[in-house]
Each structure stands twice: as C-alpha cells, then as structure tokens.
Design a protein around this motif. Sequence first.
Motif, mmCIF file in Angstrom:
data_model
loop_
_atom_site.group_PDB
_atom_site.id
_atom_site.type_symbol
_atom_site.label_atom_id
_atom_site.label_comp_id
_atom_site.label_asym_id
_atom_site.label_seq_id
_atom_site.Cartn_x
_atom_site.Cartn_y
_atom_site.Cartn_z
ATOM 1 N N UNK A 101 49.649 -76.454 19.882
ATOM 2 C CA UNK A 101 48.930 -76.653 19.789
ATOM 3 C C UNK A 101 47.739 -77.850 20.590
ATOM 4 N N UNK A 102 48.042 -78.720 20.849
ATOM 5 C CA UNK A 102 47.275 -79.425 21.364
ATOM 6 C C UNK A 102 46.529 -78.923 22.853
ATOM 7 N N UNK A 103 47.906 -78.768 23.518
ATOM 8 C CA UNK A 103 47.881 -78.508 25.500
ATOM 9 C C UNK A 103 47.385 -76.725 25.251
ATOM 10 N N UNK A 104 47.341 -75.927 23.812
ATOM 11 C CA UNK A 104 46.974 -74.830 24.267
ATOM 12 C C UNK A 104 45.479 -74.655 23.349
ATOM 13 N N UNK A 105 44.839 -75.978 22.902
ATOM 14 C CA UNK A 105 43.262 -75.887 22.521
ATOM 15 C C UNK A 105 42.404 -76.334 23.727
ATOM 16 N N UNK A 106 43.143 -77.420 24.668
ATOM 17 C CA UNK A 106 42.816 -77.534 26.194
ATOM 18 C C UNK A 106 43.409 -77.222 26.745
ATOM 19 N N UNK A 107 43.888 -75.643 26.776
ATOM 20 C CA UNK A 107 44.197 -74.847 27.954
ATOM 21 C C UNK A 107 44.907 -75.160 29.154
ATOM 22 N N UNK A 108 46.165 -75.605 28.602
ATOM 23 C CA UNK A 108 47.462 -75.951 29.285
ATOM 24 C C UNK A 108 47.920 -75.647 29.365
ATOM 25 N N UNK A 109 48.499 -74.207 30.213
ATOM 26 C CA UNK A 109 49.751 -73.657 30.221
ATOM 27 C C UNK A 109 50.971 -73.944 30.055
ATOM 28 N N UNK A 110 52.036 -73.070 29.756
ATOM 29 C CA UNK A 110 53.337 -73.514 29.221
ATOM 30 C C UNK A 110 54.182 -74.343 30.483
ATOM 31 N N UNK A 111 54.189 -73.960 31.714
ATOM 32 C CA UNK A 111 54.492 -74.926 32.781
ATOM 33 C C UNK A 111 53.913 -75.778 33.521
ATOM 34 N N UNK A 112 52.019 -76.137 32.862
ATOM 35 C CA UNK A 112 52.106 -77.923 33.029
ATOM 36 C C UNK A 112 52.802 -78.645 31.907
ATOM 37 N N UNK A 113 52.404 -78.224 30.695
ATOM 38 C CA UNK A 113 52.850 -78.663 29.647
ATOM 39 C C UNK A 113 53.879 -78.675 29.589
#
Length: 143
Positions: A101-113
């Motif tokens: 959820x934090x990654x999504x809110x920070x606009x980090x895509x799945x590959x980068x995550x």
Amino acid sequence: MLFRVDFKSGKAVYLQLVDQIRYAAASGALRPGEPLPSIRPLAEQLRLNRNTVAKAYSELESQGVIETIAGKGCFVKNNHSPFTKQARHKLLIEKIDDAWVAAHQLQVDAETFLELTKERLAYFERQAGKDQIESKNTGGRAA
C-alpha cells in the motif's frame, strides 16, 4: 537475532523491539532458555539509549516473555504458545500488504517494489552472515 527499529514509524522504539522479540519467541526463532543480547551491545548496535532497551526488556518481562537472572542476563521463558505456521504467515501478509500500500501511494510499480524487496533481503542476509561470523569469533559472547 536480527533487530531493526524505524524512528519514523510513529511507534515507540521500545515497543518495536518488544514486538520483534515477542514474535521471535512465539514463532520459535528464539527458543526457551536462549539468552537475549545484553542491553549495552544491543543499544549500541541499534543506536539507542540503553534505557530504551532496558524498558523493552522490562516490558517483555512483565508480559512473561523473558526472565532476568541476576548476574547472567535475560533469557526467553518457556511460554508453550508458539505461533502456528498459518499465524506467522498471516502476520507477515499484513506487513507485506502495508508495504505494498505504501509503495502504491508512493507510485512505485510492482517491478521496482520487487527489486527493492530483493535488495533488502540480500542486505539482511549479509547482516545475518556477519552476525554469525562475529558470534563464532567471540565464542557466542556479545562483542
């Protein structure tokens, strides 16, 4: 044992330490009778005040997770309530969900995550390896 504190989490540092030790004891990662790191070295390792670690240990003792033996240190008590594999997975899934959820809110895509997750895993594996080497070099005593 690997511990980590996040000064920006909004959760008291001593409670973060309490939770990590409690989970490790309940899951079997810390076994009954196993000694906890001494207060001073753990405080230095985590860059905390010794009183913060002492407060965490005091809280764990009041919860019945650990016991203090004068002159010897703190040890995990035998509480006969290890988490099941399913319970451990549920707790971990909650943490992963929070991170996603934090990654999504920070606009980090799945590959980068996933790449960042792999990098952090490698980092912690290196840290655990260093801890094992240090423990062997000191005969299991805190350095």
